[in-house]
Write a protein that holds these residues in place. Structure first.
Motif, PDB file in Angstrom:
ATOM      1  N   VAL A   1       1.108   9.331  -5.631  1.00 36.67           N
ATOM      2  CA  VAL A   1       1.506  10.732  -4.954  1.00 36.67           C
ATOM      3  C   VAL A   1       2.469  11.369  -6.372  1.00 36.67           C
ATOM      4  O   VAL A   1       2.556  12.461  -6.470  1.00 36.67           O
ATOM      5  N   LEU A   2       3.596  10.708  -6.684  1.00 31.13           N
ATOM      6  CA  LEU A   2       4.489  11.161  -7.387  1.00 31.13           C
ATOM      7  C   LEU A   2       3.870  11.421  -9.068  1.00 31.13           C
ATOM      8  O   LEU A   2       4.271  12.420  -9.524  1.00 31.13           O
ATOM      9  N   LEU A   3       2.983  10.381  -9.466  1.00 33.31           N
ATOM     10  CA  LEU A   3       2.206  10.970 -10.355  1.00 33.31           C
ATOM     11  C   LEU A   3       1.389  12.224 -10.416  1.00 33.31           C
ATOM     12  O   LEU A   3       1.403  12.974 -11.378  1.00 33.31           O
ATOM     13  N   GLY A   4       0.777  12.318  -9.307  1.00 30.70           N
ATOM     14  CA  GLY A   4       0.009  13.507  -9.025  1.00 30.70           C
ATOM     15  C   GLY A   4       1.137  14.765  -9.087  1.00 30.70           C
ATOM     16  O   GLY A   4       0.577  15.880  -9.625  1.00 30.70           O
TER      17      GLY A   4
ATOM     18  N   ALA B   1       0.808  -1.248   0.105  1.00 26.95           N
ATOM     19  CA  ALA B   1      -0.118   0.029  -0.073  1.00 26.95           C
ATOM     20  C   ALA B   1       0.765   1.287  -0.057  1.00 26.95           C
ATOM     21  O   ALA B   1       0.438   2.112  -0.646  1.00 26.95           O
ATOM     22  N   ASN B   2       2.075   1.344   0.636  1.00 24.46           N
ATOM     23  CA  ASN B   2       2.945   2.516   0.821  1.00 24.46           C
ATOM     24  C   ASN B   2       3.545   2.523  -0.581  1.00 24.46           C
ATOM     25  O   ASN B   2       3.693   3.712  -1.239  1.00 24.46           O
ATOM     26  N   ILE B   3       3.944   1.722  -1.287  1.00 23.29           N
ATOM     27  CA  ILE B   3       4.545   1.697  -2.707  1.00 23.29           C
ATOM     28  C   ILE B   3       3.530   2.366  -3.622  1.00 23.29           C
ATOM     29  O   ILE B   3       3.927   3.224  -4.402  1.00 23.29           O
TER      30      ILE B   3
ATOM     31  N   ILE C   1      -5.847   9.721  -6.042  1.00 22.31           N
ATOM     32  CA  ILE C   1      -4.285  10.257  -5.572  1.00 22.31           C
ATOM     33  C   ILE C   1      -4.299  11.070  -4.365  1.00 22.31           C
ATOM     34  O   ILE C   1      -3.584  10.806  -3.439  1.00 22.31           O
ATOM     35  N   THR C   2      -5.761  11.575  -3.939  1.00 19.14           N
ATOM     36  CA  THR C   2      -5.698  12.399  -2.809  1.00 19.14           C
ATOM     37  C   THR C   2      -5.944  11.194  -1.596  1.00 19.14           C
ATOM     38  O   THR C   2      -5.115  11.326  -0.588  1.00 19.14           O
ATOM     39  N   LEU C   3      -6.485  10.147  -1.771  1.00 16.98           N
ATOM     40  CA  LEU C   3      -6.533   8.870  -1.160  1.00 16.98           C
ATOM     41  C   LEU C   3      -5.100   8.403  -0.539  1.00 16.98           C
ATOM     42  O   LEU C   3      -4.743   8.228   0.635  1.00 16.98           O
ATOM     43  N   ALA C   4      -4.316   8.353  -1.698  1.00 20.74           N
ATOM     44  CA  ALA C   4      -3.150   7.964  -1.375  1.00 20.74           C
ATOM     45  C   ALA C   4      -2.143   8.825  -0.647  1.00 20.74           C
ATOM     46  O   ALA C   4      -1.256   8.540   0.261  1.00 20.74           O
ATOM     47  N   ALA C   5      -2.270  10.206  -0.868  1.00 16.95           N
ATOM     48  CA  ALA C   5      -1.650  11.111  -0.351  1.00 16.95           C
ATOM     49  C   ALA C   5      -1.820  11.124   1.323  1.00 16.95           C
ATOM     50  O   ALA C   5      -1.193  11.253   2.278  1.00 16.95           O
ATOM     51  N   ILE C   6      -3.253  10.773   1.481  1.00 18.39           N
ATOM     52  CA  ILE C   6      -3.937  10.675   3.242  1.00 18.39           C
ATOM     53  C   ILE C   6      -3.236   9.568   3.723  1.00 18.39           C
ATOM     54  O   ILE C   6      -2.769   9.734   4.735  1.00 18.39           O
ATOM     55  N   TRP C   7      -3.014   8.527   2.911  1.00 13.33           N
ATOM     56  CA  TRP C   7      -2.523   7.139   3.519  1.00 13.33           C
ATOM     57  C   TRP C   7      -0.899   7.460   3.783  1.00 13.33           C
ATOM     58  O   TRP C   7      -0.595   6.918   4.866  1.00 13.33           O
ATOM     59  N   LEU C   8      -0.239   8.035   2.940  1.00 16.43           N
ATOM     60  CA  LEU C   8       1.009   8.329   3.340  1.00 16.43           C
ATOM     61  C   LEU C   8       1.217   9.314   4.340  1.00 16.43           C
ATOM     62  O   LEU C   8       2.277   9.190   4.990  1.00 16.43           O
ATOM     63  N   ILE C   9       0.379   9.960   4.826  1.00 16.06           N
ATOM     64  CA  ILE C   9       0.446  10.817   5.809  1.00 16.06           C
ATOM     65  C   ILE C   9       0.002   9.916   7.223  1.00 16.06           C
ATOM     66  O   ILE C   9       0.461  10.289   8.398  1.00 16.06           O
ATOM     67  N   VAL C  10      -1.082   9.220   7.049  1.00 23.48           N
ATOM     68  CA  VAL C  10      -1.711   8.423   8.263  1.00 23.48           C
ATOM     69  C   VAL C  10      -0.865   7.047   8.457  1.00 23.48           C
ATOM     70  O   VAL C  10      -0.648   6.662   9.602  1.00 23.48           O
ATOM     71  N   SER C  11      -0.422   6.404   7.616  1.00 22.17           N
ATOM     72  CA  SER C  11       0.489   5.246   7.644  1.00 22.17           C
ATOM     73  C   SER C  11       1.386   5.216   8.744  1.00 22.17           C
ATOM     74  O   SER C  11       1.385   4.273   9.575  1.00 22.17           O
TER      75      SER C  11
END
Length: 84
Positions: A12-15, A4-6, A49-59
């Motif tokens: 997020v990089l694509l965004g 999930a992190n990868i 992409i927003t959910l991925a960014a939130i995941w990287l903050i919360v993870s």
């Protein structure tokens, strides 16, 4: 959790690349692919992409270990702890 992190990191990089293209060349890649900034496909991509960014903050908070991008064997970790 590593997978999930990868995936989140890549999204997020694509965004970020899309924002860079938009800022430098006034070209929105997602809008171009899906035919407009408010098309269903573009909205779905923006939300993912927003959910991925939130995941990287919360993870890191949830795991307590910080952001992990690779798996480590338990034996390797135990060995390193014994040497320290």
């Amino acid at each position: 959790m590593v997978i999930a992190n990868i995936i989140s990191y890549i999204l997020v990089l694509l965004g970020a690349v899309n924002w860079g293209l938009y800022g430098i060349f006034d070209f929105n890649l997602v809008s171009w692919i899906f035919g407009g900034p408010r098309s269903v496909g573009a909205i779905i991509v923006y939300v993912i992409i927003t959910l991925a960014a939130i995941w990287l903050i919360v993870s890191p908070i949830l795991s307590g270990n910080g952001l992990r991008l690779r798996m480590r064997d338990r034996e390797e970790t135990a060995y390193e702890e014994q040497e320290a």
